[in-house]
Design a protein around this motif. Structure first.
Motif, mmCIF file in Angstrom:
data_model
loop_
_atom_site.group_PDB
_atom_site.id
_atom_site.type_symbol
_atom_site.label_atom_id
_atom_site.label_comp_id
_atom_site.label_asym_id
_atom_site.label_seq_id
_atom_site.Cartn_x
_atom_site.Cartn_y
_atom_site.Cartn_z
ATOM 1 N N VAL A 142 2.229 13.937 1.231
ATOM 2 C CA VAL A 142 1.971 12.798 1.320
ATOM 3 C C VAL A 142 2.797 11.598 0.723
ATOM 4 N N LEU A 143 3.474 12.267 -0.164
ATOM 5 C CA LEU A 143 4.761 11.446 -0.976
ATOM 6 C C LEU A 143 5.797 11.313 0.250
ATOM 7 N N PHE A 144 6.055 12.247 1.088
ATOM 8 C CA PHE A 144 6.902 12.318 2.190
ATOM 9 C C PHE A 144 6.441 11.209 3.263
ATOM 10 N N CYS A 145 5.303 11.418 3.532
ATOM 11 C CA CYS A 145 4.749 10.305 4.446
ATOM 12 C C CYS A 145 4.711 8.786 4.069
ATOM 13 N N ALA B 39 13.584 12.767 -11.861
ATOM 14 C CA ALA B 39 14.185 11.409 -12.874
ATOM 15 C C ALA B 39 15.332 11.048 -12.190
ATOM 16 N N LEU B 40 16.069 11.285 -11.420
ATOM 17 C CA LEU B 40 17.105 10.626 -10.873
ATOM 18 C C LEU B 40 16.493 9.622 -9.894
ATOM 19 N N LEU B 41 15.524 9.971 -9.169
ATOM 20 C CA LEU B 41 14.753 8.834 -8.158
ATOM 21 C C LEU B 41 14.144 7.850 -8.836
ATOM 22 N N ALA B 42 13.579 8.168 -9.996
ATOM 23 C CA ALA B 42 12.499 7.421 -10.659
ATOM 24 C C ALA B 42 12.896 5.536 -10.762
ATOM 25 N N PRO B 43 14.031 5.693 -11.175
ATOM 26 C CA PRO B 43 14.282 3.933 -11.347
ATOM 27 C C PRO B 43 14.268 3.404 -10.014
ATOM 28 N N GLY B 44 14.726 3.992 -9.098
ATOM 29 C CA GLY B 44 14.607 3.261 -7.659
ATOM 30 C C GLY B 44 13.189 3.302 -6.911
ATOM 31 N N MET B 45 12.665 4.219 -7.179
ATOM 32 C CA MET B 45 11.197 4.427 -7.049
ATOM 33 C C MET B 45 10.140 3.277 -7.409
ATOM 34 N N LEU B 46 10.576 2.887 -8.852
ATOM 35 C CA LEU B 46 9.717 1.973 -9.701
ATOM 36 C C LEU B 46 10.031 0.563 -9.100
ATOM 37 N N LEU C 55 0.954 -1.126 0.086
ATOM 38 C CA LEU C 55 -0.050 0.093 -0.046
ATOM 39 C C LEU C 55 0.627 1.211 0.088
ATOM 40 N N THR C 56 2.088 1.370 0.885
ATOM 41 C CA THR C 56 2.751 2.426 1.020
ATOM 42 C C THR C 56 3.487 2.597 -0.409
ATOM 43 N N HIS C 57 3.907 1.665 -0.874
ATOM 44 C CA HIS C 57 4.684 1.591 -2.209
ATOM 45 C C HIS C 57 3.690 2.258 -3.242
ATOM 46 N N ALA C 58 2.380 1.701 -3.359
ATOM 47 C CA ALA C 58 1.585 2.261 -4.225
ATOM 48 C C ALA C 58 1.237 3.859 -4.110
ATOM 49 N N ILE C 59 1.125 4.140 -2.971
ATOM 50 C CA ILE C 59 0.599 5.464 -2.635
ATOM 51 C C ILE C 59 1.902 6.473 -3.006
ATOM 52 N N SER C 60 3.010 5.864 -2.462
ATOM 53 C CA SER C 60 4.462 6.746 -3.058
ATOM 54 C C SER C 60 4.389 6.921 -4.564
ATOM 55 N N LEU C 61 4.207 5.871 -5.317
ATOM 56 C CA LEU C 61 4.328 5.825 -6.726
ATOM 57 C C LEU C 61 3.336 6.712 -7.205
ATOM 58 N N ALA C 62 2.193 6.847 -6.825
ATOM 59 C CA ALA C 62 1.138 7.433 -7.311
ATOM 60 C C ALA C 62 1.158 9.100 -6.815
ATOM 61 N N CYS C 63 1.752 9.338 -5.772
ATOM 62 C CA CYS C 63 2.068 10.921 -5.517
ATOM 63 C C CYS C 63 3.269 11.275 -6.241
ATOM 64 N N PHE C 64 4.220 10.264 -6.280
ATOM 65 C CA PHE C 64 5.579 10.333 -7.235
ATOM 66 C C PHE C 64 5.050 11.149 -8.782
ATOM 67 N N ALA C 65 4.204 10.186 -9.307
ATOM 68 C CA ALA C 65 4.052 10.581 -10.839
ATOM 69 C C ALA C 65 2.947 11.689 -10.939
#
Length: 135
Positions: free
Chosen positions: A113-116, A63-70, A20-30
């Motif tokens: 929200v992304l931070f949390c 962009a630098l964080l995107a590969p690791g976030m995904l 769940l937290t990974h999905a929320i992180s990715l959604a807020c990141f995008a």
């Protein structure tokens, strides 16, 4: 007197929280990237600045964080917590300008929200990995 270590939660408890937290992180990141793109391409008055330069500066950290976030890397999520503070500050500053208030609030809320979510993902992921290792 020594304190005993707090026991780790069960894997059954951690697994849905990691997802769940990974999905929320990715959604807020995008969403944050889309908001930055939309604002700078469609609505922002850049006073003659080149749009691609502004976008490159604003989107480079993401962009630098995107590969690791995904990939779901917990350390990248931890670094995201530091980087996203820049976007939060930018959003708060924009919220004081009546012409950019909605953009500022949206950027601030997404950043918060992304931070949390990234912080909680980092915590749950490390606990999950420790539990899988037999701790």
């Amino acid at each position: 007197m020594s304190k005993s270590a707090k026991p780790l939660p069960a894997i059954e408890w951690l697994e849905p929280r990691v997802k769940l937290t990974h999905a929320i992180s990715l959604a807020c990141f995008a969403s944050l990237a889309v908001v930055l793109l939309a604002w700078n391409l469609l609505l922002a008055d850049l006073h003659g600045a080149r749009t691609w330069v502004v976008l490159a500066i604003e989107l480079l950290p993401l962009a630098l964080l995107a590969p690791g976030m995904l990939a779901g890397n917990a350390r990248t999520h931890a670094w995201c917590c530091f980087v996203v503070n820049l976007y939060f500050i930018q959003g708060v500053l924009a919220a004081f300008d009546p012409n950019r208030m909605a953009y500022g609030w949206l950027q601030s809320i997404l950043s918060f929200v992304l931070f949390c979510a990234a912080l909680m993902y980092t915590r749950y992921r490390f606990q999950y990995e420790r539990k899988l290792a037999g701790e």
